[in-house]
Design a protein around this motif. Sequence first.
Motif, PDB file in Angstrom:
ATOM      1  N   ILE A  81       3.554   1.055  -0.394  1.00 45.26           N
ATOM      2  CA  ILE A  81       4.691   1.038  -1.314  1.00 45.26           C
ATOM      3  C   ILE A  81       4.145   1.005  -2.742  1.00 45.26           C
ATOM      4  O   ILE A  81       3.083   0.420  -2.982  1.00 45.26           O
ATOM      5  N   MET A  82       4.845   1.652  -3.665  1.00 42.18           N
ATOM      6  CA  MET A  82       4.426   1.616  -5.065  1.00 42.18           C
ATOM      7  C   MET A  82       5.356   0.672  -5.826  1.00 42.18           C
ATOM      8  O   MET A  82       6.569   0.842  -5.823  1.00 42.18           O
ATOM      9  N   ILE A  83       4.742  -0.329  -6.443  1.00 39.81           N
ATOM     10  CA  ILE A  83       5.496  -1.302  -7.232  1.00 39.81           C
ATOM     11  C   ILE A  83       4.790  -1.467  -8.570  1.00 39.81           C
ATOM     12  O   ILE A  83       3.612  -1.820  -8.613  1.00 39.81           O
ATOM     13  N   ASP A  84       5.505  -1.184  -9.626  1.00 37.74           N
ATOM     14  CA  ASP A  84       5.012  -1.373 -10.989  1.00 37.74           C
ATOM     15  C   ASP A  84       3.665  -0.661 -11.204  1.00 37.74           C
ATOM     16  O   ASP A  84       2.764  -1.202 -11.850  1.00 37.74           O
ATOM     17  N   GLY A  85       3.508   0.526 -10.609  1.00 33.15           N
ATOM     18  CA  GLY A  85       2.280   1.299 -10.768  1.00 33.15           C
ATOM     19  C   GLY A  85       1.188   0.947  -9.780  1.00 33.15           C
ATOM     20  O   GLY A  85       0.155   1.597  -9.739  1.00 33.15           O
ATOM     21  N   TRP A  86       1.388  -0.077  -8.966  1.00 34.00           N
ATOM     22  CA  TRP A  86       0.403  -0.488  -7.968  1.00 34.00           C
ATOM     23  C   TRP A  86       0.780   0.124  -6.620  1.00 34.00           C
ATOM     24  O   TRP A  86       1.915   0.026  -6.189  1.00 34.00           O
ATOM     25  N   VAL A  87      -0.190   0.721  -5.939  1.00 40.12           N
ATOM     26  CA  VAL A  87       0.021   1.191  -4.578  1.00 40.12           C
ATOM     27  C   VAL A  87      -0.526   0.094  -3.663  1.00 40.12           C
ATOM     28  O   VAL A  87      -1.725  -0.180  -3.659  1.00 40.12           O
ATOM     29  N   LEU A  88       0.380  -0.530  -2.945  1.00 38.16           N
ATOM     30  CA  LEU A  88       0.019  -1.678  -2.106  1.00 38.16           C
ATOM     31  C   LEU A  88       0.414  -1.421  -0.667  1.00 38.16           C
ATOM     32  O   LEU A  88       1.378  -0.702  -0.387  1.00 38.16           O
ATOM     33  N   SER A  89      -0.311  -2.045   0.239  1.00 39.74           N
ATOM     34  CA  SER A  89       0.146  -2.034   1.628  1.00 39.74           C
ATOM     35  C   SER A  89       1.392  -2.900   1.709  1.00 39.74           C
ATOM     36  O   SER A  89       1.617  -3.783   0.869  1.00 39.74           O
ATOM     37  N   ARG A  90       2.208  -2.655   2.712  1.00 35.77           N
ATOM     38  CA  ARG A  90       3.436  -3.436   2.871  1.00 35.77           C
ATOM     39  C   ARG A  90       3.096  -4.909   3.061  1.00 35.77           C
ATOM     40  O   ARG A  90       3.786  -5.786   2.548  1.00 35.77           O
ATOM     41  N   THR A  91       2.010  -5.186   3.765  1.00 32.72           N
ATOM     42  CA  THR A  91       1.598  -6.576   3.993  1.00 32.72           C
ATOM     43  C   THR A  91       1.227  -7.257   2.683  1.00 32.72           C
ATOM     44  O   THR A  91       1.630  -8.402   2.431  1.00 32.72           O
ATOM     45  N   GLU A  92       0.467  -6.575   1.815  1.00 25.87           N
ATOM     46  CA  GLU A  92       0.117  -7.151   0.513  1.00 25.87           C
ATOM     47  C   GLU A  92       1.363  -7.416  -0.324  1.00 25.87           C
ATOM     48  O   GLU A  92       1.465  -8.458  -0.973  1.00 25.87           O
ATOM     49  N   ALA A  93       2.294  -6.475  -0.303  1.00 22.26           N
ATOM     50  CA  ALA A  93       3.525  -6.641  -1.080  1.00 22.26           C
ATOM     51  C   ALA A  93       4.319  -7.840  -0.574  1.00 22.26           C
ATOM     52  O   ALA A  93       4.875  -8.610  -1.367  1.00 22.26           O
ATOM     53  N   ARG A  94       4.352  -8.012   0.730  1.00 25.10           N
ATOM     54  CA  ARG A  94       5.065  -9.165   1.299  1.00 25.10           C
ATOM     55  C   ARG A  94       4.373 -10.475   0.935  1.00 25.10           C
ATOM     56  O   ARG A  94       5.030 -11.482   0.694  1.00 25.10           O
ATOM     57  N   GLN A  95       3.048 -10.473   0.907  1.00 29.63           N
ATOM     58  CA  GLN A  95       2.330 -11.669   0.481  1.00 29.63           C
ATOM     59  C   GLN A  95       2.642 -11.989  -0.976  1.00 29.63           C
ATOM     60  O   GLN A  95       2.808 -13.150  -1.332  1.00 29.63           O
TER      61      GLN A  95
END
Length: 127
Positions: free
Chosen positions: A103-117
């Motif tokens: 997922i891309m959030i605020d310019g960061w491409v993160l795994s869904r697990t990282e985003a949930r953390q």
Amino acid sequence: MKRRSFVLVAGIGISVIAIPTWYYIYGKTELETSLTSPELLSYICDDKTINDIGSLYRKEFSDENSEQKLLELLFNHGSTTPDPNNELLNKQIIDDYHTENTIMIDGWVLSRTEARQCALFSLSQKN
């Protein structure tokens, strides 16, 4: 009912309500604490950035805006026992990138697990 029985039953009743309430408000388990720190992301981001990412994630995915829901989703892939080295979460993160569960959030491409953390981290900062 005798006075002694009444006092005993009332005391047990109050304890049944007070202990879980106290734990919910003040208690944090070791498991929740280890999950709120996105270990790999913390090497390149400070706490404020992680908090901001988590807040944005929770706004975008409002159905995952509770600590309980995030914990369920983080444990969806494996064991529910604490892992002091976060090996299970790190494996989930790698798997997310391999399966393009990103997922891309605020310019960061993160795994869904990282985003949930990050979301869990931002919830823990409110307290």
